[in-house]
Motif scaffolding. Structure first.
Motif, PDB file in Angstrom:
ATOM      1  N   ASP A 170      -3.291   0.156   4.011  1.00 17.93           N
ATOM      2  CA  ASP A 170      -2.389  -0.384   2.990  1.00 17.93           C
ATOM      3  C   ASP A 170      -0.938  -0.231   3.466  1.00 17.93           C
ATOM      4  N   LYS A 172       1.739  -0.715   2.051  1.00 17.75           N
ATOM      5  CA  LYS A 172       2.652  -0.081   1.092  1.00 17.75           C
ATOM      6  C   LYS A 172       2.655   1.438   1.246  1.00 17.75           C
ATOM      7  N   THR A 173       1.481   2.017   1.531  1.00 15.91           N
ATOM      8  CA  THR A 173       1.464   3.475   1.694  1.00 15.91           C
ATOM      9  C   THR A 173       2.280   3.857   2.928  1.00 15.91           C
ATOM     10  N   GLU A 175       4.893   2.257   3.879  1.00 19.40           N
ATOM     11  CA  GLU A 175       6.292   2.139   3.475  1.00 19.40           C
ATOM     12  C   GLU A 175       6.745   3.362   2.676  1.00 19.40           C
ATOM     13  N   VAL A 176       5.836   3.888   1.854  1.00 17.10           N
ATOM     14  CA  VAL A 176       6.185   5.118   1.136  1.00 17.10           C
ATOM     15  C   VAL A 176       6.491   6.217   2.144  1.00 17.10           C
ATOM     16  N   GLY A 177       5.651   6.316   3.166  1.00 18.60           N
ATOM     17  CA  GLY A 177       5.886   7.311   4.210  1.00 18.60           C
ATOM     18  C   GLY A 177       7.220   7.093   4.898  1.00 18.60           C
ATOM     19  N   ARG A 178       7.528   5.831   5.176  1.00 18.57           N
ATOM     20  CA  ARG A 178       8.803   5.530   5.843  1.00 18.57           C
ATOM     21  C   ARG A 178       9.981   5.873   4.942  1.00 18.57           C
ATOM     22  N   ILE A 191      -0.531   9.542   7.252  1.00 22.22           N
ATOM     23  CA  ILE A 191      -0.894   8.318   6.536  1.00 22.22           C
ATOM     24  C   ILE A 191      -1.995   7.543   7.255  1.00 22.22           C
ATOM     25  N   SER A 195      -6.075   7.419   6.195  1.00 15.72           N
ATOM     26  CA  SER A 195      -6.442   6.096   5.701  1.00 15.72           C
ATOM     27  C   SER A 195      -7.659   5.540   6.421  1.00 15.72           C
TER      28      SER A 195
END
Lengths: 279, 271
Positions: A170, A172-173, A175-178, A191, A195
């Motif tokens: 995913d 988006k996950t 991007e959350v990490g970034r 991540i 995953s």
């Protein structure tokens, strides 16, 4: 609070789901699955016992178990099991490591993909048994050629599994990490790895299954020990009971190793487990 | 509550638009390699503590703009400023909530919420996470796996995770788009309650006119191909708001006005 209401509903449906399964829980499914083979075996045993069939080409269960008992009492069975098991494990380890590394490399770096994937797909299209003559020429008729063949069989499902899993992460996950400024290595570790883990385990199990498939082909190439040798030997000396006995051992060992693999990986997939239950 | 710092929750009639700008776009242009830019020369200023809705038909570049705010994409021309400083790359100062929650499925709910505080090395990350879960009404499921929650609950965990580090900016990309109508309207009220307590600057992307009107203090209607600001509308309804305002003539009038703009834009994009 809406949360409490929906929680209560979820809890209730979970309880009723438990109740539904508990009625069929326990030994029933296991016993049900055994009914057909046991009944067929008993019928065949009876037909041979009363002389209605001679059972020379299709041995009755008693003959198979007698063969198993003999092989195991001389210790011969364990020599064969050990040889086959070691080949599968060595081939599986080599194939899984290679498949993981190449899959991760190609999945992570797009450029490698354009470079390598077409060639690998081409190699995948080759029926793996077709490599046998070449491997014998290259690596001789002993262990190395056998283990290489098994590794080739294990490589592809693991490679494809890792590649597919990385592609399915995913975004988006990530991007959350970034957003929390994870380094590339941190992204991989925190991540990407978790995953892809479920798909990776499936790929490993598929690879292990193919490993068991290819060990038979490898041992047909000429082996003085191993379960595959028992198969060839049984054919050449006309001992069908030995062939069926070896097939039974293959089935049991395949199941056990698969079970061990999923047991070893289960702690990492607890969250997935609960997903299965919620379904 | 310890997490609520400095916010003036005096229920002022309008949002504080005169506050110093928190997010600013200056002549931002973004090309996706097509003939017309996805975002064309957009300038915007969003004040601290403001609740702004970006509204428009699909393909008008509103999600692209949100990605620019988040720092996931840098503009081809123009500047992005966060607190008057150039805003380059993703930053923990912008919390993000996605349409699909994007929770980490391998972490429990509480670990998901504590992820940000742990990453930033804040003290007592678990305590913070618990406080946020309490705020979104989910303290009972702290140790559940995300996959075992309903869509609305997952989205609330997403909001808690985005807010756990108390970022000054909360970016929301159609966060309630995948929820059913009842859950969505509950979530809207809950979001307003949270905003009222913590007063982050919210940029809320949606294509739902009523949602934008109900939530925001200012609605920015985008036009498509190229993506530009078609109209900016101040929404005067006093806060706290309840769904009953949707029946007021003023609300209906605003809705009609915006719907007219959007219909023209949607038709343009449809061709």
């Amino acid at each position: 609070m809406p949360a409490d209401g929906s929680l209560a509903i979820e809890a209730r449906s979970e309880i009723s789901a438990l109740r539904r399964t508990s009625r069929f829980a326990g030994a029933y499914p296991f016993v049900a699955g055994l009914l057909l083979p046991v009944a067929l075996g008993a019928v065949w045993e009876a037909l041979v016992y009363f002389g209605l069939a001679n059972g020379r080409l299709v041995p009755p269960p008693s003959a198979i178990f007698r063969t198993l008992a003999e092989l195991s009492s001389t210790g011969e069975l364990y020599v064969h099991i050990r040889a086959t098991l070691l080949r599968v494990l060595a081939g599986f380890a080599a194939g899984a490591v290679a498949g993981t590394l190449v899959g991760a490399l190609i999945g992570y770096f797009r450029r490698f993909r354009q470079l390598l994937d077409p060639s690998l797909q081409g190699l995948r299209a080759v029926p793996s048994i077709a490599w046998v003559p070449l491997f014998i020429l290259w690596f001789g008729i002993f262990e190395l050629s056998k283990i290489t063949l098994i590794a080739v069989g294990v490589f592809f499902p693991v490679y494809l599994g890792v590649l597919g899993a990385i592609e399915a992460v995913d975004r988006k996950t990530v991007e959350v990490g970034r957003a929390f400024r994870l380094s590339p290595l941190g992204l991989v570790r925190r991540i990407l790895l978790p995953s892809i883990l479920p798909a990776y385990v499936v790929a490993l199990r598929q690879g292990l299954g193919l490993g068991w498939m290819f060990v038979v082909a490898a041992e047909f190439m000429g082996a003085s020990e191993g379960l595959g040798y028992l198969l060839v030997d049984g054919q050449q000396l006309g001992k069908p009971q030995q062939i069926v006995a070896a097939i039974l051992v293959f089935a049991v060992l395949g199941q056990i190793t698969d079970w061990i693999l999923s047991l070893l990986t289960a702690p990492f997939l607890r969250w997935q487990d609960s997903f299965a239950r919620a379904r | 509550m310890r997490l609520v710092a400095g916010a003036s929750a005096d229920g002022s009639a309008t949002d504080n638009i005169l506050a110093k700008p928190r997010l600013r776009l200056e002549h931002v242009t973004i090309n996706y390699g097509r003939s017309r830019p996805a975002v064309d020369d957009v300038s915007l200023s969003i004040g601290a503590g403001e609740f702004v809705a970006l509204l428009g038909p699909s393909g008008c570049g509103k999600s692209t703009l949100l990605n620019v705010f988040a720092g996931f994409r840098s503009p081809d021309r123009g500047r992005v400023l966060l607190d008057e400083q150039p805003h380059l790359g993703p930053s923990a100062r912008c919390g993000i909530v996605f349409q699909k929650h994007a929770l980490f499925p391998w972490m429990s709910v509480i670990e998901n919420v504590a992820f940000g505080p742990r990453r930033l090395g804040l003290d007592r990350p678990l305590e913070r996470a618990h406080a946020l879960l309490d705020l979104v009404g989910l303290k009972d499921v702290a140790h559940a796996w995300p996959s075992s929650l309903s869509g609305g609950m997952q989205q609330r965990v997403g909001i808690a995770r985005a807010l756990a580090t108390r970022p000054p900016v909360l970016l929301m990309d159609e966060p309630f788009g995948a929820l059913d109508a009842q859950t969505r309207s509950l979530m809207q009220e809950e979001l307003l309650a949270i905003w009222d307590k913590l007063k982050p600057t919210v940029v809320f992307v949606t294509h739902d006119i009523e949602e934008a009107l109900f939530l925001a203090g200012r609605v920015i209607v985008m036009e498509s191909l190229p993506g530009r600001v078609a109209r900016e509308i101040s929404i005067p309804f006093p806060r706290p708001r309840a769904h009953a305002i949707m029946d007021q003539p003023a609300f209906i009038e605003h809705r009609r006005e915006i719907a007219d703009v959007i219909r023209i834009e949607a038709r343009k994009a449809f061709r």
